[in-house]
Design a protein around this motif. Structure first.
Motif, mmCIF file in Angstrom:
data_model
loop_
_atom_site.group_PDB
_atom_site.id
_atom_site.type_symbol
_atom_site.label_atom_id
_atom_site.label_comp_id
_atom_site.label_asym_id
_atom_site.label_seq_id
_atom_site.Cartn_x
_atom_site.Cartn_y
_atom_site.Cartn_z
ATOM 1 N N LEU A 1 0.823 -1.213 0.000
ATOM 2 C CA LEU A 1 0.000 0.000 0.000
ATOM 3 C C LEU A 1 0.858 1.264 0.000
ATOM 4 O O LEU A 1 0.453 2.289 -0.546
ATOM 5 N N GLY A 2 2.035 1.178 0.590
ATOM 6 C CA GLY A 2 2.942 2.319 0.612
ATOM 7 C C GLY A 2 3.430 2.729 -0.767
ATOM 8 O O GLY A 2 3.947 3.834 -0.946
ATOM 9 N N THR B 1 -1.251 6.293 -0.563
ATOM 10 C CA THR B 1 -0.122 7.044 -0.035
ATOM 11 C C THR B 1 -0.224 8.453 -0.604
ATOM 12 O O THR B 1 -0.114 8.646 -1.820
ATOM 13 N N THR B 2 -0.483 9.423 0.276
ATOM 14 C CA THR B 2 -0.639 10.804 -0.167
ATOM 15 C C THR B 2 0.729 11.423 -0.453
ATOM 16 O O THR B 2 1.746 10.966 0.067
ATOM 17 N N ASP B 3 0.710 12.453 -1.293
ATOM 18 C CA ASP B 3 1.940 13.138 -1.709
ATOM 19 C C ASP B 3 2.964 12.133 -2.242
ATOM 20 O O ASP B 3 4.160 12.219 -1.959
ATOM 21 N N TYR B 4 2.457 11.187 -3.009
ATOM 22 C CA TYR B 4 3.280 10.096 -3.535
ATOM 23 C C TYR B 4 4.495 10.622 -4.295
ATOM 24 O O TYR B 4 5.583 10.055 -4.214
ATOM 25 N N HIS C 1 14.403 12.024 6.042
ATOM 26 C CA HIS C 1 13.296 12.803 6.570
ATOM 27 C C HIS C 1 12.651 13.716 5.530
ATOM 28 O O HIS C 1 11.565 14.231 5.745
ATOM 29 N N GLU C 2 13.298 13.882 4.376
ATOM 30 C CA GLU C 2 12.747 14.732 3.323
ATOM 31 C C GLU C 2 11.597 14.063 2.574
ATOM 32 O O GLU C 2 10.899 14.716 1.812
ATOM 33 N N SER C 3 11.412 12.774 2.755
ATOM 34 C CA SER C 3 10.323 12.082 2.076
ATOM 35 C C SER C 3 9.001 12.653 2.576
ATOM 36 O O SER C 3 8.720 12.648 3.764
ATOM 37 N N GLY C 4 8.220 13.161 1.639
ATOM 38 C CA GLY C 4 6.972 13.812 2.018
ATOM 39 C C GLY C 4 5.743 12.946 1.846
ATOM 40 O O GLY C 4 4.620 13.433 1.993
ATOM 41 N N ALA C 5 5.915 11.686 1.526
ATOM 42 C CA ALA C 5 4.787 10.777 1.315
ATOM 43 C C ALA C 5 4.266 10.265 2.652
ATOM 44 O O ALA C 5 5.035 10.073 3.597
ATOM 45 N N LEU D 1 -1.847 6.501 4.033
ATOM 46 C CA LEU D 1 -3.158 6.878 4.553
ATOM 47 C C LEU D 1 -3.196 8.340 5.014
ATOM 48 O O LEU D 1 -4.027 8.729 5.831
ATOM 49 N N GLY D 2 -2.261 9.140 4.518
ATOM 50 C CA GLY D 2 -2.198 10.548 4.880
ATOM 51 C C GLY D 2 -1.675 10.798 6.285
ATOM 52 O O GLY D 2 -1.691 11.927 6.764
ATOM 53 N N VAL D 3 -1.175 9.755 6.962
ATOM 54 C CA VAL D 3 -0.798 9.865 8.377
ATOM 55 C C VAL D 3 0.653 9.453 8.637
ATOM 56 O O VAL D 3 1.406 10.168 9.289
ATOM 57 N N PHE D 4 1.041 8.271 8.162
ATOM 58 C CA PHE D 4 2.329 7.678 8.498
ATOM 59 C C PHE D 4 3.362 8.028 7.436
ATOM 60 O O PHE D 4 3.214 7.648 6.275
ATOM 61 N N GLN D 5 4.425 8.724 7.831
ATOM 62 C CA GLN D 5 5.461 9.113 6.888
ATOM 63 C C GLN D 5 6.170 7.864 6.368
ATOM 64 O O GLN D 5 6.564 6.997 7.146
ATOM 65 N N VAL D 6 6.299 7.769 5.053
ATOM 66 C CA VAL D 6 6.950 6.611 4.443
ATOM 67 C C VAL D 6 7.952 7.044 3.384
ATOM 68 O O VAL D 6 7.916 8.165 2.892
#
Length: 148
Positions: free
Chosen positions: A30-31, A37-40, A48-52, A55-60
């Motif tokens: 799903l990631g 995954t929002t802001d895919y 830490h620069e990954s902005g994805a 579910l709009g909640v968990f930074q991946v």
């Protein structure tokens, strides 16, 4: 062995490890799906620069998703045996406890946050640690007592 025979002989401990493994596989897949995954487009390999956000909640990140997939593969594979399932749940839970502590101690805006982690990830890692260790210990005891 046919599928019904394998399912019938699986202990609750093995089933718990299998379910956890499948959940980790699902989360890893799903990631990588835009929309879930929002802001895919802001996803990075790591850091830490990954902005994805799953579910709009968990930074991946790509690395974070790969770790989920590998954890899932390990869970499914280790669920084939009682000892493997117990080890996956207890050791995996301990790894998530360490990851929770790591997430608490690092500055989320620093290069040390290479996975990356945010506050929602930290809470989830704590819950995963408690649940996995509890399942491994409690179901492991029941199975060991039943075997005697």
């Amino acid at each position: 062995m046919n599928a019904s025979h394998t399912t019938a002989t699986r202990s609750p401990l093995q089933l718990a490890a299998l379910v956890m493994g499948v959940v980790f596989l699902l989360v890893g897949v799903l990631g990588f799906i835009p929309g879930i995954t929002t802001d895919y487009g802001a996803m990075r390999f790591a850091g830490h620069e990954s902005g994805a956000h799953l579910l709009g909640v968990f930074q991946v990140s790509i690395l974070h998703n790969i770790v989920h997939l590998l954890f899932g593969i390990a869970g499914v594979a280790l669920a084939r045996s009682w000892a493997g399932a117990r080890n996956f749940l207890i050791v995996g839970g301990a790894i998530y406890a360490l990851l929770w502590l790591y997430g608490l101690l690092i500055d989320h805006g620093s290069p040390a946050n290479f996975v990356p982690l945010n506050t929602a990830d930290n809470w989830l890692h704590l819950i995963l640690a408690v649940v996995m260790i509890a399942l491994g210990v409690l179901l492991g005891r029941r199975a060991a007592a039943t075997r005697r």
